[in-house]
Scaffold this active site. Structure first.
Site, mmCIF file in Angstrom:
data_model
loop_
_atom_site.group_PDB
_atom_site.id
_atom_site.type_symbol
_atom_site.label_atom_id
_atom_site.label_comp_id
_atom_site.label_asym_id
_atom_site.label_seq_id
_atom_site.Cartn_x
_atom_site.Cartn_y
_atom_site.Cartn_z
ATOM 1 N N CYS A 13 1.920 1.452 -10.798
ATOM 2 C CA CYS A 13 1.641 0.060 -11.123
ATOM 3 C C CYS A 13 2.923 -0.770 -11.041
ATOM 4 C CB CYS A 13 0.977 -0.030 -12.498
ATOM 5 S SG CYS A 13 0.368 -1.674 -12.937
ATOM 6 N N GLU B 117 -3.507 4.471 -7.685
ATOM 7 C CA GLU B 117 -3.606 4.607 -9.140
ATOM 8 C C GLU B 117 -5.070 4.687 -9.573
ATOM 9 O OE1 GLU B 117 -2.275 2.013 -13.107
ATOM 10 O OE2 GLU B 117 -2.307 1.083 -11.121
ATOM 11 N N LYS C 228 3.223 8.150 -16.263
ATOM 12 C CA LYS C 228 3.808 6.810 -16.310
ATOM 13 C C LYS C 228 4.599 6.621 -17.602
ATOM 14 C CE LYS C 228 2.662 1.930 -15.704
ATOM 15 N NZ LYS C 228 1.595 0.914 -15.671
#
Length: 542
Positions: free
Chosen positions: A411, A289, A361
């Site tokens: 995440c 990420e 995301k």
């Protein structure tokens, strides 16, 4: 010499705090070994069940449940202090206060569950077997229901859901059917069943009739063993050769503009390095990420051209975590994304963030990726680069590489099982569903703490629920390959820069959980609540 009520209360409170602290140790290996986690958790939960189900009042059950939960979250989430103090420059006292305040809030969920179970299905040492069964069912269903509520309320924070402690126990066999919330119900039922066997020293031990609840609960838990032997998915295509990159960029340096070039060079070198002798060349290279800590259009196009040339020279696809900025319908849009490209990807697509392979995301982190209303004062106290990102679509097309279809999450998105399920389903035009899951993360905010191992356990459970392998590529660890049965096939040590070459077999086929999500578990919990509360009321009238 008899003890005073105050001393008995203090001993009881201390015992619950100790049990809650021990409970916090069961969500990842270390200091407890992996084989001890499931059993230890059931025993600690049994202490909480005994203390709350047999409490003199619902109010006292609430207080006891809160003490147990507070100790669990305060110790189990201690690593939040690292991000706030070490990297956020928040003073140590305020950082401790923030962790304790969060723990106090999260403890409201087990506290309320305990109070409601005590209110509607109370137990006493002389309760009849039917009353014991209804009480244990009510306690288990209440705890599981509030674990689910914790996962959805205010965008949700289901870290340390009690189901995660059972990954290496028999209850994990239920994951492909019921998911983590069904596992939470079975864990709580087993704990409450054990608690019902305990009798005060002045009373005789429980007879066989009084062990009915414990027998049913433990039989359901044990049924997970044969369920775990079922193959819920089948191999799809040839194994994919993948290189996972762990750059190990110190979090305090990651967002330093002066060190951006150094970080990019390290990741570029790890991506371009030749495969070791006997190791196939990677068809896909996955970087963590926010490898690029600035928006893609802020980077010199010549650097993007260098990355594209590496992909061409190595004949590979590169997937990297990068924040993207583009314009949609005349407005600026900012996303925390994964962008995939190869040597043939046009340079302008890389600069614009418009590559065909892209994942945005969807489940954003409060305070980290958006600021909830009314909390800007707290964010202003931190020295952490925060964003205000847009959310991705519910279903996004998996990346097609080497005959496999790869669904990314970023995440802590893998903490929310239902969010991963749309990618497993065929697309609106019949596009194949995902055969491999990939999580890219940056856990550098939390040092070499329990957060890294807890996150790996979460990923393991997602693979069992979906019968899909999962790869994790992280900045500082734990970078790993997990097979479709939840077993860690390979991993890198934390806080070390390196690459992990793996051959991943994609899988196809849908588990019951992949088809129905949490609906089955919620129906089970709801039915258990109705049956238990109804039985409890009938017993009280009788």
């Amino acid at each position: 010499m008899t003890s005073s009520p105050r001393s008995r209360y203090l001993r009881g409170a201390a015992g619950l705090l100790l049990a809650g602290a021990a409970h916090a140790l069961t969500f990842s290996p270390g200091p407890l070994p992996d084989w001890a986690l499931a059993a230890t958790q059931i025993l600690m939960l049994a202490i909480a069940a005994r203390a709350t189900l047999y409490a003199p009042s619902a109010r006292q059950a609430w207080a006891r449940g809160w003490l147990f939960g507070f100790a669990t979250y305060a110790l189990g989430l201690y690593w939040i202090f690292i991000s706030l103090h070490r990297y956020g420059d928040l003073s140590a006292p305020l950082s401790v206060a923030a962790v304790l305040a969060l723990s106090a809030f999260l403890a409201l969920f087990p506290a309320t569950a305990s109070a409601l179970a005590r209110r509607y299905a109370p137990l006493s040492p002389d309760s009849r077997p039917s009353r014991i069964l209804s009480g244990t069912l009510a306690w288990a269903a209440m705890w599981a229901a509030f674990e689910w509520l914790r996962a959805v309320l205010l965008t949700g924070f289901p870290w340390l859901n009690i189901g995660y402690a059972q990954i290496d126990g028999p209850i994990a066999g239920w994951a492909p059917l019921l998911g983590v919330h069904g596992m939470a119900f079975l864990s709580a039922f087993a704990a409450a069943g054990l608690a019902s066997l305990w009798q005060p020293s002045k009373k005789p031990g429980p007879g066989s009739r009084h062990a009915v609840a414990a027998g049913i609960a433990l039989a359901l838990a044990a049924a997970g063993w044969p369920l775990s032997r079922i193959d819920w998915s089948t191999p799809a295509g040839d194994p994919l050769n993948v290189r996972l990159v762990q750059g190990n960029i110190e979090q305090s340096q990651k967002f330093d503009p002066a060190l951006l070039e150094q970080s990019l060079i390290r990741h570029l070198d790890l991506t371009a390095m030749p495969a070791a002798p006997g190791v196939p060349a990677p068809q896909l290279v996955i970087l963590p990420e926010t490898v690029l800590p600035i928006f893609q259009d802020q980077l010199d196009p010549r650097i993007w051209d260098t990355w594209r040339n590496v992909a061409a020279q190595r004949n590979t696809v590169i997937a990297m975590g990068v924040p993207l900025h583009d314009r949609v319908n005349g407005r600026d849009r900012y996303t925390n994304s994964v962008m995939g490209f190869d040597g043939n990807t046009p340079l302008e697509q890389l600069v614009q963030g418009s590559t065909a392979m892209r994942y945005d995301k969807r489940h954003l982190v409060p305070w980290g990726e958006y600021v909830p209303p009314g909390f800007h004062w707290f964010v202003d106290m931190l020295n952490i680069p925060l964003g205000d990102f847009d959310r991705g679509a519910r279903r996004q097309t998996p990346f097609a590489v080497g005959g496999q279809h790869i669904a990314f999450n970023i995440c802590y998105e893998d903490l929310f099982g239902p969010d991963l399920l749309p990618a497993l389903q065929p697309g609106p035009n019949g596009e194949p569903g995902a055969t491999i899951l990939v999580n890219v993360s940056n856990l550098g905010w939390f040092g070499n703490s329990w957060a890294l191992r807890q996150h790996l356990q979460i990923g393991r459970l997602r693979t069992i629920e979906t019968a899909r392998p999962m790869l994790t590529s992280t900045n500082t660890g734990i970078t790993a390959a997990i097979d479709a049965k939840g077993r860690v096939a390979a991993q890198l040590a934390p806080l070390q820069a390196g690459v992990l070459p793996v051959a991943v077999q994609g899988m196809t086929g849908l588990t019951p959980y992949a088809r129905f999500g949490d609906k089955t578990a919620l129906a089970l919990i709801g039915l258990a609540l109705i049956a238990a509360v109804g039985s409890g009321r009938k017993s009280r009238r009788g």
